[in-house]
Design a protein around this motif. Structure first.
Motif, short mmCIF file in Angstrom:
data_model
loop_
_atom_site.label_atom_id
_atom_site.label_comp_id
_atom_site.label_asym_id
_atom_site.label_seq_id
_atom_site.Cartn_x
_atom_site.Cartn_y
_atom_site.Cartn_z
N GLU A 83 -17.21 19.31 -21.00
CA GLU A 83 -16.11 18.44 -20.60
C GLU A 83 -15.02 18.35 -21.67
OE1 GLU A 83 -18.30 14.85 -19.41
OE2 GLU A 83 -17.76 15.37 -17.34
N VAL A 84 -15.28 18.93 -22.85
CA VAL A 84 -14.22 18.98 -23.87
C VAL A 84 -13.18 20.02 -23.52
CG1 VAL A 84 -15.75 18.17 -25.70
CG2 VAL A 84 -15.54 20.63 -25.28
N GLY A 85 -13.43 20.82 -22.47
CA GLY A 85 -12.45 21.80 -22.02
C GLY A 85 -12.44 23.06 -22.86
N MET A 86 -11.53 23.97 -22.51
CA MET A 86 -11.47 25.25 -23.22
C MET A 86 -11.01 25.05 -24.66
SD MET A 86 -12.79 27.39 -21.27
CE MET A 86 -12.51 28.79 -22.35
N ARG A 87 -10.14 24.09 -24.89
CA ARG A 87 -9.74 23.84 -26.28
C ARG A 87 -10.96 23.48 -27.14
NH1 ARG A 87 -5.54 22.63 -29.53
NH2 ARG A 87 -4.00 22.76 -27.86
N GLY A 88 -11.82 22.64 -26.59
CA GLY A 88 -13.02 22.26 -27.31
C GLY A 88 -13.94 23.45 -27.55
N LEU A 89 -14.04 24.35 -26.56
CA LEU A 89 -14.89 25.53 -26.72
C LEU A 89 -14.30 26.47 -27.77
CD1 LEU A 89 -17.25 27.32 -25.93
CD2 LEU A 89 -15.82 28.27 -24.08
N TYR A 90 -12.98 26.73 -27.67
CA TYR A 90 -12.34 27.61 -28.66
C TYR A 90 -12.50 27.03 -30.06
CZ TYR A 90 -9.89 29.67 -24.62
OH TYR A 90 -9.58 30.27 -23.43
N ASP A 91 -12.34 25.72 -30.15
CA ASP A 91 -12.45 25.04 -31.44
C ASP A 91 -13.85 25.23 -32.03
OD1 ASP A 91 -13.09 22.57 -33.21
OD2 ASP A 91 -10.91 22.46 -33.00
N ARG A 92 -14.88 25.07 -31.17
CA ARG A 92 -16.25 25.23 -31.65
C ARG A 92 -16.53 26.67 -32.08
NH1 ARG A 92 -21.18 22.49 -31.46
NH2 ARG A 92 -20.13 20.71 -30.52
N ILE A 93 -16.00 27.62 -31.33
CA ILE A 93 -16.19 29.03 -31.70
C ILE A 93 -15.60 29.31 -33.07
CG2 ILE A 93 -15.49 31.40 -31.16
CD1 ILE A 93 -15.69 30.61 -28.17
N VAL A 94 -14.36 28.89 -33.26
CA VAL A 94 -13.67 29.17 -34.53
C VAL A 94 -14.37 28.49 -35.70
CG1 VAL A 94 -11.50 28.82 -35.81
CG2 VAL A 94 -11.45 29.60 -33.43
N THR A 95 -14.70 27.21 -35.54
CA THR A 95 -15.33 26.49 -36.65
C THR A 95 -16.74 27.01 -36.92
OG1 THR A 95 -16.04 24.75 -35.09
CG2 THR A 95 -14.00 24.38 -36.32
N SER A 96 -17.46 27.40 -35.88
CA SER A 96 -18.81 27.93 -36.06
C SER A 96 -18.79 29.25 -36.83
CB SER A 96 -19.49 28.15 -34.71
OG SER A 96 -19.70 26.93 -34.03
N LEU A 97 -17.69 29.97 -36.70
CA LEU A 97 -17.57 31.27 -37.37
C LEU A 97 -16.77 31.17 -38.67
CD1 LEU A 97 -17.07 33.57 -34.25
CD2 LEU A 97 -19.16 33.05 -35.51
N GLY A 98 -16.58 29.93 -39.14
CA GLY A 98 -16.01 29.73 -40.47
C GLY A 98 -14.51 29.62 -40.56
N GLY A 99 -13.82 29.50 -39.42
CA GLY A 99 -12.36 29.42 -39.43
C GLY A 99 -11.84 28.00 -39.28
N THR A 100 -10.53 27.86 -39.43
CA THR A 100 -9.85 26.58 -39.22
C THR A 100 -9.03 26.71 -37.93
OG1 THR A 100 -9.69 26.17 -41.59
CG2 THR A 100 -8.21 24.91 -40.14
N PRO A 101 -9.36 25.95 -36.89
CA PRO A 101 -8.70 26.11 -35.59
C PRO A 101 -7.19 25.88 -35.65
CG PRO A 101 -10.66 24.77 -35.40
CD PRO A 101 -10.41 24.92 -36.86
N LYS A 102 -6.46 26.72 -34.95
CA LYS A 102 -5.01 26.56 -34.84
C LYS A 102 -4.70 25.47 -33.82
CE LYS A 102 -3.97 31.30 -36.27
NZ LYS A 102 -3.31 32.57 -35.93
N PHE A 103 -3.48 24.96 -33.88
CA PHE A 103 -3.12 23.81 -33.06
C PHE A 103 -2.78 24.21 -31.62
CE2 PHE A 103 0.06 20.92 -31.25
CZ PHE A 103 -0.67 19.75 -31.24
N HIS A 104 -1.91 25.17 -31.44
CA HIS A 104 -1.45 25.54 -30.10
C HIS A 104 -2.55 26.27 -29.34
CE1 HIS A 104 2.60 24.13 -30.80
NE2 HIS A 104 2.63 24.81 -31.94
N LEU A 105 -2.73 25.92 -28.07
CA LEU A 105 -3.85 26.42 -27.28
C LEU A 105 -3.85 27.94 -27.18
CD1 LEU A 105 -6.32 25.80 -25.57
CD2 LEU A 105 -4.82 25.56 -23.59
N ALA A 106 -2.68 28.55 -26.92
CA ALA A 106 -2.63 30.01 -26.79
C ALA A 106 -3.04 30.69 -28.08
CB ALA A 106 -1.23 30.44 -26.38
N ALA A 107 -2.57 30.16 -29.20
CA ALA A 107 -2.93 30.72 -30.51
C ALA A 107 -4.40 30.51 -30.81
CB ALA A 107 -2.07 30.09 -31.60
N LEU A 108 -4.94 29.35 -30.38
CA LEU A 108 -6.34 29.04 -30.61
C LEU A 108 -7.24 29.96 -29.81
CD1 LEU A 108 -8.54 27.21 -31.82
CD2 LEU A 108 -8.15 25.62 -29.93
N ALA A 109 -6.84 30.26 -28.56
CA ALA A 109 -7.62 31.17 -27.71
C ALA A 109 -7.69 32.56 -28.34
CB ALA A 109 -7.03 31.24 -26.31
N ALA A 110 -6.54 33.03 -28.82
CA ALA A 110 -6.48 34.34 -29.47
C ALA A 110 -7.31 34.35 -30.75
CB ALA A 110 -5.04 34.73 -29.76
#
Length: 271
Positions: A83-110
């Motif tokens: 229920e956190v949506g795709m932003r929440g999923l992208y955020d978890r992927i990036v942080t789990s792999l050691g990155g700092t999530p970007k703000f804009h959704l399109a950039a975060l997805a990439a």
């Protein structure tokens, strides 16, 4: 109360708990089949769907499958709340792999897509994105997950995706708008409930790892637990534990049908 029940029956640990190590889980047919399919999907970087009724043991099977993976070769990214949506999923992927999530959704997805690919190309580990309660995802989110798997002109996928959810997920996947995702699913498994024999084995297993190797539940009690729970492990846990409490209250050394009926009355009482 819990300590007194444990002492009365001579348990070395509380039975029917949720804090079991993977090696202590009951290996009934549904659990084995689900765990094997999950492990296959992760090993083959495939998309898999595992569904089952509430309390059927989906997350337990996932736990068993993940425990068998070599952490040097696999990275599991678990999202328990879609229920956190795709932003929440992208955020978890990036942080789990050691990155700092970007703000804009399109950039975060990439960024999420690149991080998944880098985990394979640079670290030699296969990522597995596991989304629990996937039946809560809407059509747009399910299609976004498909887009996430697009890689090198759709010729390969550098990671696995597992969608875990209730049976309604399987029905929704058949909708025309999700045909592209449905066609990519390598494994789809609906977890059946336990048979009467498996329920009996399940109860005995949990009593045994709690320190009692003898018969503690009568055949009539086991039969009643199976019928009421419909073979769903979580429901078996609840009724069996309440049956132990009922037997303890009446100072019975064996959980009989009478104790189980009292437990069912309490666990299934209308609110």
């Amino acid at each position: 109360m819990i300590d007194r029940v444990q002492g009365f029956f001579g348990f070395t640990r509380i039975p029917f708990g949720r804090d079991l190590a993977p090696s202590m889980l009951h290996q009934h047919h549904s659990h084995r089949e689900a765990a094997a399919r999950i492990a296959w999907c992760i090993n083959n970087r495939a998309i898999g769907v595992v569904t089952g009724e509430v309390g059927s043991g989906k997350t337990v099977a996932l736990k068993g499958a993940v425990s068998s993976l070599d952490p040097a070769r696999f990275t599991v990214i678990y999202q328990p709340n879609p229920e956190v949506g795709m932003r929440g999923l992208y955020d978890r992927i990036v942080t789990s792999l050691g990155g700092t999530p970007k703000f804009h959704l399109a950039a975060l997805a990439a960024q999420a897509s690149s991080a998944l690919a880098a985990e394979v190309d640079e670290r030699g580990r296969t990522p597995a994105v596991v989304i629990d309660e996937s039946h809560l995802l809407d059509h747009h989110e399910l299609d976004a997950i498909r887009m996430l798997t697009n890689y090198e002109m759709d010729s390969t996928t550098p990671f696995a995706v597992l969608l875990i959810g209730q049976p309604t997920l399987r029905k929704r996947m058949k909708h025309g708008v999700l045909a592209a995702l449905d066609q990519r699913i390598a494994i789809s498994y609906q977890m059946p409930t336990m048979t009467k024999e498996e329920t009996a084995s399940y109860i005995k297993h949990h009593i045994t790892i709690a320190g009692r190797g003898d018969t503690l539940f009568s055949d009539d009690a086991v039969q009643l637990i199976h019928l009421t729970s419909r073979g769903l492990p979580r429901s078996v846990n609840n009724i069996a534990w309440q049956s132990l409490i009922a037997a303890f209250t009446e100072e019975k050394g064996i959980v009989d049908e009478s104790s189980t009926r009292i437990a069912i009355t309490e666990t299934h009482a209308p609110e």
